[in-house]
Design an enzyme around this catalytic site. Structure first.
Site, short mmCIF file in Angstrom:
data_model
loop_
_atom_site.label_atom_id
_atom_site.label_comp_id
_atom_site.label_asym_id
_atom_site.label_seq_id
_atom_site.Cartn_x
_atom_site.Cartn_y
_atom_site.Cartn_z
N TYR A 56 0.83 -1.21 0.00
CA TYR A 56 0.00 0.00 0.00
C TYR A 56 0.87 1.26 0.00
O TYR A 56 1.54 1.58 0.98
CB TYR A 56 -0.95 0.01 1.20
CG TYR A 56 -1.87 -1.19 1.25
CD1 TYR A 56 -2.31 -1.82 0.09
CD2 TYR A 56 -2.31 -1.71 2.47
CE1 TYR A 56 -3.14 -2.93 0.13
CE2 TYR A 56 -3.15 -2.81 2.52
CZ TYR A 56 -3.55 -3.42 1.35
OH TYR A 56 -4.38 -4.52 1.38
N HIS A 119 0.00 -12.02 0.85
CA HIS A 119 -0.86 -11.03 0.21
C HIS A 119 -1.22 -11.41 -1.23
O HIS A 119 -0.35 -11.53 -2.08
CB HIS A 119 -0.12 -9.67 0.22
CG HIS A 119 -0.98 -8.49 -0.10
ND1 HIS A 119 -0.53 -7.21 0.02
CD2 HIS A 119 -2.27 -8.40 -0.53
CE1 HIS A 119 -1.50 -6.37 -0.32
NE2 HIS A 119 -2.56 -7.07 -0.67
P1 NAD Z 1 -13.36 -0.09 0.93
O1 NAD Z 1 -14.49 -0.85 0.32
O2 NAD Z 1 -13.23 -0.08 2.39
O3 NAD Z 1 -13.39 1.40 0.33
C1 NAD Z 1 -12.42 2.33 0.68
C2 NAD Z 1 -12.77 3.67 0.05
O4 NAD Z 1 -13.97 4.16 0.65
C3 NAD Z 1 -11.72 4.75 0.29
O5 NAD Z 1 -11.68 5.62 -0.82
C4 NAD Z 1 -12.25 5.48 1.51
O6 NAD Z 1 -11.78 6.80 1.56
C5 NAD Z 1 -13.73 5.44 1.25
N1 NAD Z 1 -14.55 5.54 2.46
C6 NAD Z 1 -14.37 4.92 3.64
N2 NAD Z 1 -15.33 5.28 4.51
C7 NAD Z 1 -16.14 6.14 3.86
C8 NAD Z 1 -17.31 6.85 4.22
N3 NAD Z 1 -17.85 6.73 5.44
N4 NAD Z 1 -17.88 7.66 3.31
C9 NAD Z 1 -17.37 7.78 2.07
N5 NAD Z 1 -16.27 7.13 1.66
C10 NAD Z 1 -15.65 6.31 2.55
O7 NAD Z 1 -12.05 -0.69 0.24
P2 NAD Z 1 -10.56 -1.02 0.70
O8 NAD Z 1 -9.92 0.13 1.37
O9 NAD Z 1 -9.93 -1.62 -0.48
O10 NAD Z 1 -10.73 -2.21 1.74
C11 NAD Z 1 -10.58 -2.03 3.11
C12 NAD Z 1 -9.26 -2.56 3.62
O11 NAD Z 1 -9.23 -3.98 3.49
C13 NAD Z 1 -8.01 -2.08 2.88
O12 NAD Z 1 -7.65 -0.79 3.29
C14 NAD Z 1 -7.03 -3.15 3.25
O13 NAD Z 1 -6.56 -2.95 4.56
C15 NAD Z 1 -7.91 -4.40 3.22
N6 NAD Z 1 -7.86 -5.07 1.90
C16 NAD Z 1 -6.99 -6.10 1.73
C17 NAD Z 1 -6.89 -6.72 0.49
C18 NAD Z 1 -5.92 -7.85 0.33
O14 NAD Z 1 -5.27 -8.22 1.28
N7 NAD Z 1 -5.79 -8.41 -0.83
C19 NAD Z 1 -7.66 -6.29 -0.58
C20 NAD Z 1 -8.57 -5.26 -0.38
C21 NAD Z 1 -8.66 -4.67 0.87
#
Ligand code: NAD
Length: 313
Positions: A56, A119
């Site tokens: 990230y 990952h």
């Molecule tokens: P998400 O579905 O959580 O969306 C994140 C987006 O939504 C960001 O742009 C954020 O600013 C926005 N957001 C968050 N809260 C909000 C709100 N209340 N109102 C409006 N916008 C909002 O997607 P993500 O960040 O990809 O997934 C969450 C976490 O899961 C990641 O940060 C990561 O830690 C993990 N993750 C891991 C993998 C992996 O290991 N392969 C893949 C995807 C996600």
């Protein structure tokens, strides 16, 4: 903030987890001071699970999170990853993993993580993941640098197949208002093996927000259009689609925690509010009706031999 037990690890994790990929500017360029405030606000409001990766922001998210956690490390369950370092840069070899965890510990300013995950394993050779990567993670656990180990990824079949000797599974974009296939096999297997199940991307990586998806978002155009219509529907009732989408995911009982990406205090507060409330059933039904025609669509990801089924795009 409600908590759950993370599978057989016994770790108590907050139902709402802090996804730290936005700290690496993965969605937008974030203000560093605001990132720190968001982390502190989350801890103060009861969030204890923090998930990050060297991928990230190509180490930026770990660096920012490590700085923000200074003096607060013992209050959180800290998860990071190994094996992915760029869009197309993967290395699941034992040698790289041993070096990678040490680099992460330096950036995170700690001498152990609670969870160390391989990952996006669908980009690796499954034989290597099972025969080399996971044993290397266990060795790191024996050395005391990680309390527990896990795997993450998009392809559900790969996660099921690699799960012989793991503590946790993180799946993303497979259980939210747009898709539910996480629950069919991986959800049941996790329960059977007592893997701690972490459901990530409840907003479908930003698609279920008023801002809409980032330019790199891989979902098909018809899914993006339907999500935009559902967001407009919520706005017309004075609510945000993000809140409804998160409320929906937080009620999924098989996931110990739902990880949402956050980098601002405003989003932390909104998401904690969502954790404390339930979606209005009539609005939820209307949103689900708007999204009904685009359910369970996926995109190509990982090596062809690791893909679940014929992709829709
Ligand atoms: P998400 O579905 O959580 O969306 C994140 C987006 O939504 C960001 O742009 C954020 O600013 C926005 N957001 C968050 N809260 C909000 C709100 N209340 N109102 C409006 N916008 C909002 O997607 P993500 O960040 O990809 O997934 C969450 C976490 O899961 C990641 O940060 C990561 O830690 C993990 N993750 C891991 C993998 C992996 O290991 N392969 C893949 C995807 C996600």
């Amino acid at each position: 903030m409600k908590t759950s037990t993370l599978g057989a690890t016994g770790l108590q994790v907050s139902r709402l987890g802090f996804g730290a990929s936005p700290l690496g500017n993965e969605f937008a360029t974030e203000d560093p001071a605001e990132c720190t405030s968001a982390v502190h606000c989350a801890i103060d409001l009861g969030i204890n699970l923090f998930d990050v990766s060297p991928y990230y922001g190509r180490t930026l998210a770990e660096t920012r999170l490590g700085a923000a956690l200074e003096g607060k490390r013992e209050r959180v369950v800290l998860a990071t990853k190994v094996g992915r370092y760029g869009v197309s840069d993967f290395d699941f070899s034992a040698g790289r993993i041993f070096a990678s965890v040490d680099e992460s510990l330096t950036r995170l300013r700690t001498d152990y993580v609670d969870l160390l995950q391989a990952h996006d394993i669908e980009f690796g050779d499954l034989h290597q993941i099972i025969g080399e990567t996971i044993p290397a993670l266990r060795e790191i656990q024996r050395q005391g640098k990680a309390r527990f180990i896990g795997i993450t990824g998009y392809q559900l079949g790969t996660l099921c197949a690699a799960g012989a000797d793991i503590d946790t599974v993180l799946s993303y974009c497979r259980y939210n208002l747009l898709i539910s296939d996480l629950d069919s096999e991986l959800g049941a297997l996790s329960e059977e093996h007592m893997w701690g199940l972490i459901n990530a991307s409840p907003l479908h990586m930003g698609l279920l927000t008023d801002t809409g998806p980032p330019a790199w978002h891989p979902a098909p155009a018809n899914v993006k259009q339907a999500a935009a219509r559902a967001a407009a529907l919520c706005r017309s009732r004075g609510l945000s689609i993000a809140e409804v989408a998160l409320q929906y995911c937080l009620e999924y009982p098989r996931a110990a925690s739902t990880l949402t990406g956050m980098a601002t205090v405003e989003h932390v507060r909104a998401n904690v509010r969502a954790e404390n409330t339930s979606a209005d059933p009539a609005l939820l039904a209307a949103v689900q009706a708007e999204l009904a025609a685009v359910q369970n669509q996926t995109w190509p990801c990982g090596r062809p031999e690791n893909r679940d089924y014929a992709q829709t795009v």
